[in-house]
Every structure is written in structure tokens, then in C-alpha cells.
Scaffold this active site. Sequence first.
Site, PDB file in Angstrom:
ATOM      1  N   THR A  42      -8.389   6.658  -2.549  1.00 48.96           N
ATOM      2  CA  THR A  42      -9.747   6.219  -2.862  1.00 48.96           C
ATOM      3  C   THR A  42     -10.708   7.385  -2.692  1.00 48.96           C
ATOM      4  O   THR A  42     -11.782   7.398  -3.291  1.00 48.96           O
ATOM      5  CB  THR A  42     -10.193   5.056  -1.947  1.00 48.96           C
ATOM      6  N   HIS A  77       0.796  -1.227   0.000  1.00 50.97           N
ATOM      7  CA  HIS A  77       0.000   0.000   0.000  1.00 50.97           C
ATOM      8  C   HIS A  77       0.823   1.268   0.000  1.00 50.97           C
ATOM      9  O   HIS A  77       0.285   2.335   0.277  1.00 50.97           O
ATOM     10  CB  HIS A  77      -0.897   0.048   1.244  1.00 50.97           C
ATOM     11  N   LYS A 133       0.875  14.285   1.272  1.00 51.56           N
ATOM     12  CA  LYS A 133      -0.416  14.647   0.662  1.00 51.56           C
ATOM     13  C   LYS A 133      -0.499  16.158   0.387  1.00 51.56           C
ATOM     14  O   LYS A 133      -1.317  16.601  -0.389  1.00 51.56           O
ATOM     15  CB  LYS A 133      -1.564  14.187   1.556  1.00 51.56           C
ATOM     16  N   LYS A 192      -8.675  14.006   3.888  1.00 47.23           N
ATOM     17  CA  LYS A 192      -7.797  12.827   3.912  1.00 47.23           C
ATOM     18  C   LYS A 192      -6.918  12.961   5.144  1.00 47.23           C
ATOM     19  O   LYS A 192      -6.891  14.013   5.769  1.00 47.23           O
ATOM     20  CB  LYS A 192      -6.949  12.756   2.637  1.00 47.23           C
ATOM     21  N   ARG A 193      -6.198  11.901   5.497  1.00 47.24           N
ATOM     22  CA  ARG A 193      -5.285  12.037   6.622  1.00 47.24           C
ATOM     23  C   ARG A 193      -4.286  13.175   6.375  1.00 47.24           C
ATOM     24  O   ARG A 193      -3.936  13.466   5.226  1.00 47.24           O
ATOM     25  CB  ARG A 193      -4.539  10.722   6.861  1.00 47.24           C
TER      26      ARG A 193
END
Length: 826
Positions: free
Chosen positions: A669, A368, A565, A559-560
Site C-alpha cells: 500500500t 495477505h 522486499k 517499509k518493513r
Amino acid sequence: MTDKRVNGSAVVTSPQNTVEGFVKEFLRELSFGQGVTLERASVNDQYLALARTVRQYLMARWLETLQRQREAQAKSVAYLSAEYLLGRQLDNALLATDLTEVVEEGLASLGIELQTLRDQETEPGLGNGGLGRLAACFVDSLATMSVPCIGYGIRYDYGIFRQTFVDGWQVEQPDNWLALGAPWEFPHPEAAVTVHFGGRTETYDDEGVERTRWVHDWDVLGVPFNYMVPGYQNGRVNTLRLWSAKATQAFDLQIFNSGEYVDAVRAQTFAENISKVLYPEDSTPQGKELRLQQQYFFVACSIKDFVDYVLPEDFDLHRLPERIIFQLNDTHPVIAVPELMRVLVDEKKWDWDEAWAVTQQCFAYTCHTLLPEALEVWSVELMGRLLPRHLEIIYRINEEFLAEVAAKHPGDDALLERMSIIAERPERSVRMAYLATVAGSKVNGVAALHSDLLRDKVLPDFSAYWPDKFTNVTNGVTPRRFVRLSNPALSELITEAVGVGWVTDLERLRGMEPLADDQEFREKFRAVKAHNKERLSTLLQARDGITLPADAMLDVMVKRLHEYKRQTLKVLHIVTLYDRVLRGELDPATMQKRVFAFGAKAAPGYHMAKQIIGLINHVGATINDDPRLGGALTVVFPPNYNVTLAETLIPAADLSEQISLAGKEASGTGNMKFALNGALTIGTDDGANVEIRELVGDDNFFLFGLLEPQVADLVAAGYQPGRYYEEDPALKRAVDLIASGTFSGGDGSVFAPLVQNLLTEDRFLALADYRSYIDAQDRVDAAYADVEGWTRSAILNVARSGFFSSDRSMWDYIDRIWHTPPVVSR
Ligand SMILES: *Cc1c(COP(=O)(O)O)cnc(C)c1O
């Protein structure tokens, strides 16, 4: 109920699928289950009674599904995952049973509003983010496709923490999700299994054969809690089995007999700590002993459960690969590999080679990540102390594997060192991803780009050695939860356009494509968006006292919180717009109105992530209150982003922010959920963004930023963020506004660590992508001004995103890895 105990045909029948039938059962559950009268029932009583009533409608199907699978002797998927981010259960169960209208009407006849009871449910937050949510989507899809699957995991007493903000800074509160009752679970203490830890190994003579046994030091009970995983209106219900740790009898006896009563009770607590709390680190393993205990605990329970209870008593384990594939969701469950070897070699007394041949066929591994720091390793010292026999087995697996490599590549010692499951530096440790790769029949990445990079960058020696072992399965999301339940207005519009079949056959969304050119349809589509924005506005007002301005573009990044990110890049955009207004470059009266919505939890020990959360909130507080902006820009950051909030936020979004540095996000996702709900993406060429852009078309996606090979080159050449700062005046001004204390009451020291990090290190190249991002955002503003054109693009995003159903992901796993066909009705 362990599967085996349901003998003969199912004896239960479902309550009547009518308003009267439902009301009767509901009132029975209130009185006999909750022990209250309707008049005295609290909302929680009502919710619990409702959940138990809905459960009744699933029970016969559950028992029948198990029965049918046993009779068919079908091969099952055993999904091994340390996390399941399930979201609320009630609505999904109502959808699966098609009971929503009956229940709504039945409750109304008693003066109860269904929505009030929905809101009473605490979501089980047994996961951190994408990885846990993926597991939840996958088990939903398999049930809907009638494919046998048991999801195995951990029933944490405390899931992911509840996030609060104090003066804009994250403060964590425990998530006591079980406090008000857990109506969806079925505990089976009588089916508990014992798991051993610690001690040493010794060899003994077994009728002329030297064998090893594990002389353990302490043990703990694993109590299974079963959850129903209903398929969508297909009469199937699969099982999710989560393990809870409990002290063994030995502890109880010790307490009873001990003069040291308090110490004995403390020992009991020690054992039960194993399933106490979910580690809140997302993609940054901490190497904590309790974490390894959790990992071994749940896979040891799961293997024992499958071998001893799910399989028939006389089953010949040599045929195990015909009945099971254990899918390893990341490396967290990889200790299952030496555990199965231990069971076969030590307990069943098989030869090593025959055990290894079977074991290799029973596992497959999903990777992942691409971040080196996310690749899990365990120190040999810790593993030897906690799981001495497993460490020996890992050593032997490694020895035989390296001998095989050496035979094929004689003299290449560097290759052996690179491929060894045991790393020697910085300390001797077990590389769990390597163990998984050596043991697994297949290794997959989670998006096309990720699988390529996995082969070429993360595991190049292994992919050269076993080219056929590596494959890709692009992630997906369940259309039941993330469209049908979360976006009823869009669902109705889709059904009008293409019929109801899309819920289980998402490629049918393609049928909407021509309607993108239909003026009337576009108007209806805009009405859906407007409705969803209102629904969000109502929720945020009630939940957090947040007021959303009307008529603004809703730009969402949820998102986290992680540096890769790049929430910081988003902040730089907001600050740049602010700066433009202050300098008179933009007129707040005519500029595109935007609401920037954030949702993100930071790992409690991840200081930079917490700085970024503080920055977002401080920038928001400054901008939202500045009259010079005239309300043109608004930043909102509702705390505690979770599945429940996602379900209202995502359907309202116009713009989806997917702005990770190229080559760092495995798939994502969230990006898929947004596209399916008609948001346009602004994104980098990363993860599944690549496939989203290919499918929806360049005209309907805002691409920006360096490509992965360019990132690699720039880093190799020695990236200097300071140069971008010096050379782009807008960037310099944005950074300077933060550094000078504009957002922190004039105190420049508050965000100094963050600014310092950006200017000197900037590991994820936010400054390098700044200009490209800002230009892309300017294109977004221009595109949004063309209302019809934007709507057309949004419709095409929905119509062309059917590929991102987790049903499709599951078919790909079945085809490429599992070979587990559906079990069809007799
Ligand atoms: C989908 C989802 C995620 C994953 O989001 P990414 O943008 O892919 O990181 C995380 N948390 C929740 C609650 C989700 O629903």
C-alpha cells in the site's frame, strides 16, 4: 458506552463551531479536565485539553450514528483485526469536523501554536506495517461512506517498539504510548466480558440430547476501550473497540485471601499480560502461546459483544447473517469460527448443522501473503491445552468437510491429505488459512496478481473445489490521511484543478490529466514538491539532526525490513554508484544528485533483517563522509519509521522503490501512497505495482526484473546466485566492496553472514534481478534530467491513481462480499 445504553435520541449537543465557542470549551477542558490554569498548563496539558475539546464536537454525531444504525437494523461489518496502525488522531479529527481553522485561530488567540500540540501526540502504533495500516484505512473509509462498521482489535499497552540505532545497529525500546494520557479512548470497565481458557471438555445429558461443555481452568476479563472513527465531514462516527485484558475478580479475591500474596499477584499479572504487547513479527508468525491467547481473547470478546450488546436483546440468532459479516483480516482472528460454533452449539444449544449453516454465512477471509512461512499454523498440542473445546470443534468441522470432499472425489486420499485443516507433519497442527477458507463465505486476495496466485499456488485445491468462493479486492489507502492531511500543498493544487470533491471521490483526479501538458501547472506542481522537500528537511533536522542536501532527487524505500522486499538490492545499487565514482566512470560534479532515504523496522529476532539495517547505516556513514563523492550521493535512515514519519516523507519523494521479488508482495500500500503523492515508481511486476503500472502507463513507471512465472522457472531449475556474481563484473565489485570491509572499518567479518547468504542462497533472487535493476535506475537518472518530462509523468501518476482510494476497496468489498449498504440520513 455500550451501544445499547444510548436510548432515545441523542441528548448531547456539540459546542459552537466558532472561535469563541471553541476557546470557551478548550479553557473549560483545561481547568475542569486537566485541573490547571492556562498560565500553568504544560504542552501536554494543552494537548490533552485540545483533544478532549475536539472530541466534544464528535460526540453528538457518534451517539446519533449508533442510534440511527440501531433504528435501521442495518447490517454491519465487524472488522476483526489483531492490528490497527492508526497514526495520530488529532489532525484527522480536526479534518473530519472541519475545525482546523477555528482551532488554529482560537489557540493563537491564547498564544498557543496548533503545530506544537500536534507534535505532542504519540501515535498509537498498534500494528506492524501494511496489514495494520490497511485496517485503519478501511475503517476510515467505511465511516466516510456511512457504512456501519465496528472495528474490533486489541488495545496493546505497548505497541510496535521504538527503533533506535546504536553504531548503526537496531536497538528496540518499548513504546509506552499511553504514558502521557490517552485522550481519544473511552474505557468501559462496566461492560467487561469474561473469556475462558484451558481445562477440559465433558459431555452431559441435556433432556435426552448429549451435549458438551467446556470446564475451563482460568479466565480473564476483556475491558472494551472505544475509539471514535469519524467520517470525513459527513456527520458520521463509527466505533473502533479495542479490548484490554484485566484479571477477574477471582484473582483479586485470591490475592485477598491468600497467604501466598506475592504468588497471587503474579497470577494477576499473568492474566493481564494478554494485551501487554504487540508481537513485532511482520508476516512471520512465531507460534507463541501468548499470541494464541491474544487471538482468542479479542475474538471471544468481540463475538460476545456483538451478540449480547450490539444486537437487540430478543434477537433471533438464526438471522445473524442479516446483521453481521465478520471480516477476518488475515488468519489472526480465525479462532472466531470455532468460537461462534461453540456459542451456538454449547451455549444456545443449537444443532450442529444449523449452527454451521449460520456460521458459514457470517465470515469472510482476507489472505495477505504468498510466503509459505507466513501461513499460520498452531500445534494441536498447544490448542488442545489452551482451547480444548475449540480443538474438538475444529476436528468436527474438518471431519465433515473431508467427508464431503471424499464423496465428490472418491478414492483420492492424497487430495484429502492436502485439503485437511489438520496437518500431520512436521507436527500435528491446525492450518488456520484452511480453516478460514472452509468456513468463509468468501476468500479474497489483496491485489489482482495476488488473488490469481492465491487461487493457483497457495490454495489450488480449494479454488478448484469452490471456484466461486475466491475473489479479489485490490487494497487502497485513505486519501484523507495520505493526501489531504499529509500533503496540504498538493491538496490545494488538486482542488484548484478539479474542485473539492476528490477527497471522497478520488477518481476525480482524472480531471488533472490534461494539466500534465500545461507548463504553468507543471511549475506549480514542482513548487509543491520543493515545498514538501523543505518540510521534510526541517523535520529530519529537528527529529534526528539529519541534514538533507538541496537539489537532489529524493529516492525513498520505506517499509518493513524483510528479505523478500529486497532492501539489499537497493543497497547494491548505491554501492554500485559509489564504485562507479571511485573508478572514474561517473563524475560527481555532473552525475544526478540523489538522496536515498530508508525507513524500516526489523523484527527483533530476525537476524538477517538486522544485518541489512546495519549494512544500510554503515554504507551511509561511509558514503556520506567520502569527499570524493562531493555530496552527490547521500544515504539517510531516520529511525523509527511510522505513520507520522510516512506523512512527511512520502509527499517529498521523487522516486518510490517497490522492488520485491515478483510473486512475493501480496499488494503493498506504500506503493499507492507514493503514486498518489506524485512520485514515480521503480518496481517489479508484483502486488499492486501491476495495477499501478497499468493505470499510470508504462511511460510513467520504471519496470524491471523477472516476472513471476520466470521466477518460478528459475527456482525450479535450481537457482545459483554465484553465477550472477561471477558473470557481472559490476555486481562482483559491489559485493566485494561489502565483503572486504569497505563499509565496516576494514573488517570483512561484520557483513560476512549477509554476503554468504547472498552468494549461496539468495532466496529472493536479488542477484538475478541486479542487472535489470541497475539498468532501470540508469533510465531513471536520464528521465529525471528531463525536468518537464518528469513532472508530466508525476502529474499523470497522481491523476491516474484514484483507483487506489480505500473508498473504492470498500465499495468492492460491499459489492463482492459484504452486501452492507450505507445507512443514509432520514
Ligand atoms: C503504508 C505503510 C506501510 C506499508 O508499506 P508497504 O510498502 O506497502 O510495505 C508500512 N508502515 C507504515 C507506517 C505505513 O504507513
